[in-house]
Design an enzyme around this catalytic site. Structure first.
Site, PDB file in Angstrom:
ATOM      1  N   GLU A  66      69.578  -2.910  37.757  1.00  0.00           N
ATOM      2  CA  GLU A  66      70.753  -2.459  36.819  1.00  0.00           C
ATOM      3  C   GLU A  66      70.590  -3.120  35.527  1.00  0.00           C
ATOM      4  OE1 GLU A  66      74.114  -3.682  38.955  1.00  0.00           O
ATOM      5  OE2 GLU A  66      73.939  -2.257  40.467  1.00  0.00           O
ATOM      6  N   LYS A 115      64.339  21.563  36.159  1.00  0.00           N
ATOM      7  CA  LYS A 115      64.269  22.865  36.094  1.00  0.00           C
ATOM      8  C   LYS A 115      62.858  23.552  35.246  1.00  0.00           C
ATOM      9  CE  LYS A 115      69.131  22.791  36.894  1.00  0.00           C
ATOM     10  NZ  LYS A 115      70.498  23.078  36.403  1.00  0.00           N
ATOM     11  N   THR A 151      68.533  18.466  32.701  1.00  0.00           N
ATOM     12  CA  THR A 151      68.079  18.147  33.779  1.00  0.00           C
ATOM     13  C   THR A 151      66.552  17.813  33.676  1.00  0.00           C
ATOM     14  OG1 THR A 151      68.101  20.384  34.599  1.00  0.00           O
ATOM     15  CG2 THR A 151      70.050  19.031  35.303  1.00  0.00           C
ATOM     16  N   ARG A 200      63.785  15.984  40.474  1.00  0.00           N
ATOM     17  CA  ARG A 200      65.089  16.028  40.439  1.00  0.00           C
ATOM     18  C   ARG A 200      65.667  14.646  39.524  1.00  0.00           C
ATOM     19  NH1 ARG A 200      66.059  20.185  43.566  1.00  0.00           N
ATOM     20  NH2 ARG A 200      68.267  20.403  42.644  1.00  0.00           N
ATOM     21  N   ASP A 260      73.757  21.351  26.453  1.00  0.00           N
ATOM     22  CA  ASP A 260      73.250  21.093  27.756  1.00  0.00           C
ATOM     23  C   ASP A 260      72.227  22.270  27.912  1.00  0.00           C
ATOM     24  OD1 ASP A 260      72.797  21.357  30.662  1.00  0.00           O
ATOM     25  OD2 ASP A 260      75.081  21.088  31.109  1.00  0.00           O
ATOM     26  N   TYR A 290      65.548  -2.639  42.369  1.00  0.00           N
ATOM     27  CA  TYR A 290      66.980  -2.792  41.883  1.00  0.00           C
ATOM     28  C   TYR A 290      66.839  -3.209  40.355  1.00  0.00           C
ATOM     29  CZ  TYR A 290      71.059  -0.911  44.072  1.00  0.00           C
ATOM     30  OH  TYR A 290      72.167  -0.077  44.550  1.00  0.00           O
TER      31      TYR A 290
HETATM   32  C1  LIG Z   1      71.662  22.534  36.669  1.00  0.00           C
HETATM   33  C2  LIG Z   1      72.640  22.201  35.611  1.00  0.00           C
HETATM   34  C3  LIG Z   1      73.397  21.298  35.504  1.00  0.00           C
HETATM   35  C4  LIG Z   1      73.487  20.080  36.694  1.00  0.00           C
HETATM   36  O1  LIG Z   1      72.518  19.624  37.343  1.00  0.00           O
HETATM   37  P1  LIG Z   1      72.505  18.828  38.701  1.00  0.00           P
HETATM   38  O2  LIG Z   1      71.292  18.122  38.784  1.00  0.00           O
HETATM   39  O3  LIG Z   1      72.695  20.066  39.772  1.00  0.00           O
HETATM   40  O4  LIG Z   1      73.775  18.141  38.819  1.00  0.00           O
HETATM   41  C5  LIG Z   1      74.371  20.798  34.634  1.00  0.00           C
HETATM   42  N1  LIG Z   1      74.364  21.988  33.620  1.00  0.00           N
HETATM   43  C6  LIG Z   1      73.657  22.901  33.445  1.00  0.00           C
HETATM   44  C7  LIG Z   1      73.792  23.951  32.395  1.00  0.00           C
HETATM   45  C8  LIG Z   1      72.774  23.301  34.594  1.00  0.00           C
HETATM   46  O5  LIG Z   1      72.255  24.253  34.623  1.00  0.00           O
END
Ligand SMILES: *Cc1c(COP(=O)(O)O)cnc(C)c1O
Length: 405
Positions: free
Chosen positions: A47, A220, A217, A226, A191, A45
């Site tokens: 925080e 991807k 993220t 993750r 994003d 932990y």
């Molecule tokens: C995948 C994605 C997210 C969210 O990601 P999670 O980890 O699934 O919550 C947010 N914005 C975009 C553009 C994404 O492709």
């Protein structure tokens, strides 16, 4: 000690090895990333932030998180990085929470046209907490009309302008988006969840240094565990950090953050750069292969890792195609296309991506083969026996490109 779960893990591994995974948001993390994810960091932990924790015993976690942050900043050329976000959705909430008041206006792309759920969908926390105005794609080109976005921004005076999408096959002009935001005094946010692996490899234009805040993220195209991270200009760093903790989250997922550090190091290698280039070449080859077989591609093609197929000319719906292709061992997802006349639970499109198959070592000739599998399956979409036959072919084909075995 748990044969039940062990069996499930083995079955899932077998599924991943034997099928063709074309989900644009998925990838296969390296064994090093998996190992860090499964490490003892899960036990701690911590925080707070490095050297300012609310719990004792964090000297190693501090070193690890600092390493992850330094690598992230170097990899992206960012002034500030927060690697604690649990995933993309909470990270987006954290950015809004950091920079906006409830009810403030955000200008973004609609979910139905390629935006994300967290970009203002009415069923999502974002759509309930903030006032979203959406820009839309040009009907002809099916791409962003930046002049229109600028007009809308001038009219609506949003506090934040959001770009970066989940189902947009073309490059995004982040520099133009940041300029539009600056002109109306709005924060610019990118994003880059889907494309961050392409961005660090120079395969997609970078949102840095112009964009105020960038979320991605890590699982991807970046091919990490993750999770997510937020990068921003130094002047808003404190607000972002406070919104992540204590604003939205508790203890960071240290095992994920250690794995993020591993993924950042991997993404700095020449091998990763070559990998990202191949992702795009594969997407273009798959697009060409499908076009030659009479499929229509939204915007006419792709310059990223993903393609959006309009199935209308094939007289098959997105749902039919998703289910039928799944029976053939080809894993993808149905998707709305711009100005779709069908509904989200049975749209006109299919979203395909090449990050996963490229990690397996597949190249252009394999994309032609996949286009052929897809075409034949779509032609026999109601014929379960035929699809079962394709599934056997797919298995033989896919296992020639092992992931972990
Ligand atoms: C995948 C994605 C997210 C969210 O990601 P999670 O980890 O699934 O919550 C947010 N914005 C975009 C553009 C994404 O492709």
């Amino acid at each position: 000690m748990d044969p039940e779960v062990q069996k499930l893990i083995q079955r899932e591994e077998q599924r991943q090895e034997e099928q063709i995974g074309l989900i644009a948001s998925e990838n296969f993390a390296s064994k090093a990333v998996l190992e860090a994810t499964g490490s003892v960091f899960t036990n701690k932990y911590s925080e707070g932030y490095s050297r300012k924790r609310y719990y004792a015993g964090n000297e190693v976690v501090d070193d690890m998180e600092e390493l992850a942050i330094e690598r992230a900043k170097k990899l992206f050329g960012a002034e500030h990085a927060n690697v604690q976000p649990y995933s993309g959705s909470p990270a987006n909430m954290e950015v809004f929470f950091a920079l906006l008041q409830a009810g403030d206006t955000i200008l973004s792309l609609d979910l139905a046209q390629g935006g994300h759920l967290t970009h203002g969908s009415p069923v999502n926390f974002s759509g309930k907490g903030y006032r979203f105005i959406h820009y839309s794609l040009d009907r002809e080109t099916e791409t962003i009309d930046y002049d229109k976005v600028a007009e809308q921004a001038a009219q609506e005076k949003p506090k934040l302008i959001l770009s970066g999408f989940t189902a947009y096959p073309r490059q995004v002009d982040f520099k133009r988006m940041a300029k539009i935001a600056a002109e109306v005094g709005a924060y610019s946010m990118a994003d880059i969840s889907h494309i961050s692996g392409l961005v660090v490899a120079g395969e997609h234009v970078s949102p840095f240094p112009e964009t105020d805040v960038v979320m991605t993220t890590t699982h991807k195209t970046l091919r990490g565990p993750r999770g997510a991270m937020i990068m921003c200009k130094e002047e808003i760093a404190k607000q972002i950090d406070k919104a992540v903790f204590p604003g939205m989250q508790g203890g960071p997922h240290n095992h994920s953050n250690a794995a993020k550090a591993v993924a950042f190091a991997e993404a700095m290698t020449p091998e990763f750069k070559a990998y990202a280039g191949q992702i795009v070449r594969n997407a273009k080859a798959l697009a060409e292969g499908l076009k030659q077989k009479g499929f229509r591609l939204v915007s006419g093609g792709t310059d990223t890792h993903l393609l959006l197929v309009d199935l209308t000319p094939k007289k098959v719906t997105g749902r039919q195609a998703q289910l039928g292709l799944e029976k053939a061992g080809i894993i993808q997802n149905m998707n709305m296309i711009p100005y779709d006349t069908r509904k989200p639970f049975d749209p006109s499109g299919l979203r395909l991506g090449t990050p996963g198959v490229t990690t397996r070592g597949m190249k252009e000739p394999e994309m032609e083969k996949i286009a052929d599998f897809i075409d034949r399956s779509v032609q026999h979409i109601e014929d379960d026996a035929y699809l079962e036959g394709v599934k056997q072919e797919v298995k033989e084909f896919a296992t020639k490109f092992p992931v972990y075995r």
